[in-house]
Enzyme design. Structure first.
Site, mmCIF file in Angstrom:
data_model
loop_
_atom_site.group_PDB
_atom_site.id
_atom_site.type_symbol
_atom_site.label_atom_id
_atom_site.label_comp_id
_atom_site.label_asym_id
_atom_site.label_seq_id
_atom_site.Cartn_x
_atom_site.Cartn_y
_atom_site.Cartn_z
ATOM 1 N N ASN A 150 4.788 6.709 7.321
ATOM 2 C CA ASN A 150 3.839 7.288 8.335
ATOM 3 C C ASN A 150 3.810 6.407 9.770
ATOM 4 O O ASN A 150 3.445 6.753 10.552
ATOM 5 C CB ASN A 150 2.328 7.153 7.704
ATOM 6 C CG ASN A 150 2.030 5.686 7.007
ATOM 7 O OD1 ASN A 150 2.730 5.240 6.123
ATOM 8 N ND2 ASN A 150 1.187 4.953 7.730
ATOM 9 N N HIS B 299 -5.844 17.260 6.398
ATOM 10 C CA HIS B 299 -6.053 17.179 7.950
ATOM 11 C C HIS B 299 -4.753 16.702 8.438
ATOM 12 O O HIS B 299 -4.908 16.401 9.648
ATOM 13 C CB HIS B 299 -6.972 16.232 8.187
ATOM 14 C CG HIS B 299 -6.887 14.720 7.715
ATOM 15 N ND1 HIS B 299 -6.574 13.564 8.784
ATOM 16 C CD2 HIS B 299 -6.647 13.968 6.533
ATOM 17 C CE1 HIS B 299 -6.252 12.636 8.241
ATOM 18 N NE2 HIS B 299 -5.953 12.623 6.839
ATOM 19 N N THR C 280 -5.606 9.643 0.121
ATOM 20 C CA THR C 280 -5.807 8.424 -0.516
ATOM 21 C C THR C 280 -6.345 8.501 -1.984
ATOM 22 O O THR C 280 -5.778 7.741 -2.886
ATOM 23 C CB THR C 280 -7.097 7.750 0.248
ATOM 24 O OG1 THR C 280 -6.623 7.338 1.577
ATOM 25 C CG2 THR C 280 -7.450 6.387 -0.367
ATOM 26 N N CYS D 191 -4.233 0.469 12.865
ATOM 27 C CA CYS D 191 -5.120 0.339 14.243
ATOM 28 C C CYS D 191 -6.491 0.431 13.523
ATOM 29 O O CYS D 191 -6.957 1.583 13.277
ATOM 30 C CB CYS D 191 -4.750 1.189 15.266
ATOM 31 S SG CYS D 191 -5.951 0.830 16.432
HETATM 32 N N1 PLP Z 1 -0.576 8.546 2.644
HETATM 33 C C1 PLP Z 1 0.117 8.322 3.852
HETATM 34 C C2 PLP Z 1 1.587 8.456 4.052
HETATM 35 C C3 PLP Z 1 -0.797 8.688 5.020
HETATM 36 O O1 PLP Z 1 0.003 8.602 6.242
HETATM 37 C C4 PLP Z 1 -2.046 8.782 4.858
HETATM 38 C C5 PLP Z 1 -2.922 9.063 6.139
HETATM 39 O O2 PLP Z 1 -2.685 8.444 7.241
HETATM 40 C C6 PLP Z 1 -2.584 8.611 3.505
HETATM 41 C C7 PLP Z 1 -1.689 8.494 2.504
HETATM 42 C C8 PLP Z 1 -4.187 8.818 3.383
HETATM 43 O O3 PLP Z 1 -4.474 10.327 3.234
HETATM 44 P P1 PLP Z 1 -6.054 10.628 3.744
HETATM 45 O O4 PLP Z 1 -6.386 10.082 5.090
HETATM 46 O O5 PLP Z 1 -6.214 12.211 3.541
HETATM 47 O O6 PLP Z 1 -6.928 9.752 2.872
#
Ligand code: PLP
Length: 477
Positions: A156, A206, A77, A331
């Site tokens: 995602n 993670h 993020t 979710c």
């Molecule tokens: N971008 C995508 C495509 C993601 O799937 C995610 C997390 O699910 C993120 C960004 C955010 O990553 P983080 O959880 O390390 O902030």
């Protein structure tokens, strides 16, 4: 009576992954004896500094980058925020136009919305019915004042892979900075920043068996970018603050492990399991719809829609049997928000709302997949059967613990009562109970409660459909 829940089967690797034992072992000394501040001149500090630089090298190697181009952040993020805002504010003299897609993660979409409020203009490109962006659309959207293109590598929710290399070529030709969010693709398929022709790439630890709260932004050297935070000179002046040394070291180790897995062809293993899952679901639940393109899709994500069912109820049933999957959409604390990705693919809401995302990891086996399909098939059949024959009036029983719902399921199944396990409706959860409830024909209420009572199954409350009033009756004798 206690029903033993079988071994957990974790099929939610797109949400997060377990920390690899070797990652944990590598991190541990940095919570203990290796506690130095990497900026300190003396030995203890230098040890921490060296560990960070070693980790930086490993993270860089995973994506074919130079170590000096890796900026550690608090996760994907923050990497997305730094990339988009950092490029926007550093290049505002060149223009205020940004191109993105309709299926980005909120970490990109919401930053773009924020920039719109600050005077930037954003073009959000559509996707086709498979969830893929068309590179020609990117070319067409470019304007004289375009300063940034930000399009994700693998989605995602449905795993669709975007034509990053093609878009990269277009961006180069037009002299526009190109960022991609590769949080879902690293460690699953080979990812190389030079081959993809990008200028910035967001990644997160993670999702690759590393710790949470650490990620990185790769910034091609020479790219003009501004920091989000102001403070010390850490991370090439782009991310001030004392470094999270244990997490960075863990991310480095996780990257090294991911490289080894890619060399061992983890991609084929994930492909094989995903194909087995999808083929088997298609055979056993013909009404299921598999979302996304057959080929242009990442290996580990499978998004499947079950028409006329609620994804939370399917997930609740799987949870009762120790199988962990996600709603197809975001979710948040037990509430499924409608999916902007499925909507962008023009999937009708009544199909989208029954979407489940399965995402696989290296530790999953064929047995895991087969077990999940058995439970899923029973779940879907039971939910369909219950709603097909259900009278207008139903009742609901809530439980304090998921284990109690599992016990009730077994007992009512053996006694041949029509029922379905469902996700506890949100308004009921205001009263303390778990997220799995049992719905039954109202006329069976007393007999069911007596049967559960006789078997010592605890429950939290009972409800009549349409009523939010709880009859918190104790278990009948
Ligand atoms: N971008 C995508 C495509 C993601 O799937 C995610 C997390 O699910 C993120 C960004 C955010 O990553 P983080 O959880 O390390 O902030």
């Amino acid at each position: 009576m206690k029903k033993s829940i079988q071994k957990h089967v974790f099929l939610d690797h797109a949400a997060t992954t377990p920390v690899h034992p070797d990652v944990l072992e590598t991190m541990m000394p940095f919570f203990g004896s290796h506690y130095g501040n990497p900026s300190s001149f003396y030995g203890l500090g230098r040890k921490a500094h060296q560990a960070i630089e070693k980790a930086r090298g490993k993270v860089a190697a995973l994506i074919g980058a130079e170590p000096g181009e890796i900026i550690f952040t608090s996760g994907g993020t923050e990497a997305d925020n730094l990339a988009i805002q950092g490029i926007a504010f550093a290049n505002v003299h060149r223009g205020r136009h940004i191109i993105t897609s309709a299926i980005e993660h909120p970490a990109v979409l919401n930053v773009c919305s924020h920039l719109k409020q600050r005077g930037f203009s954003v073009t959000q490109l559509p996707v086709d019915s498979y969830g893929n962006v068309n590179a020609a659309d990117v070319k067409e959207a470019i304007r004289n004042d375009t300063i940034l293109i930000t399009i994700m590598h693998a989605n995602n929710e449905i795993g669709s892979l975007q034509p990053i290399k093609e878009i990269g070529t277009i961006a180069k030709e037009c002299g526009i900075i190109f960022h991609t969010d590769a949080v879902q693709s690293i460690g699953k398929i080979p990812v190389n920043v030079r081959e993809l022709k990008v200028d910035l790439m967001s990644i997160s630890s993670h999702k690759i068996y590393g710790p949470k709260g650490i990620g990185a932004l790769w910034v091609k050297s020479g790219t003009r970018i501004a920091p989000l935070l102001y403070g010390g000179r850490q991370e090439m002046n782009l991310r001030p603050g004392t470094e999270n040394v244990p997490a960075i070291v863990g991310f480095g180790k996780a990257s090294e492990i991911s490289m080894a897995m890619l060399n061992d062809d983890i991609t084929s293993h994930l492909h094989h399991l995903r194909d087995r899952l999808e083929q088997s679901i298609a055979e056993r639940i013909p009404s299921a719809r598999i979302n996304g393109h057959p080929q242009k899709r990442i290996a580990h994500i499978s998004s499947i829609s079950f028409k006329s069912l609620e994804s939370l109820s399917i997930i609740a049933n799987l949870d009762v049997h120790g199988i962990y999957a996600s709603g197809g959409a975001a979710c948040t604390t037990g509430k499924i928000e409608s999916s902007h990705v499925l909507a962008a693919m023009n999937i009708p809401p009544e199909t989208a709302s029954g979407t489940v995302r399965f995402s696989l990891g290296f530790e999953n086996t064929e047995q895991d997949v087969d077990h999940a399909i058995d439970i899923l098939t029973k779940t879907v059949n039971r939910l369909h059967a219950f709603y097909q024959q259900t009278p207008n009036e139903t009742g609901m029983i809530t439980f304090h613990e998921v284990e109690h719902a599992a016990e009730a399921e077994q007992i009512l199944q053996d006694a041949h009562f029509p029922f379905a396990l469902i996700a506890t409706p949100h308004h009921i959860k205001q009263v303390y109970c778990c997220h799995v409830a049992l719905e039954h024909h109202f006329v069976d209420k007393d007999r069911i409660l007596r049967l559960l009572g006789k078997n010592g199954v605890e429950f939290a409350g009972t409800y009549t459909n349409g009523s939010s009033l709880m009859d918190n009756s104790p278990n009948p004798a």
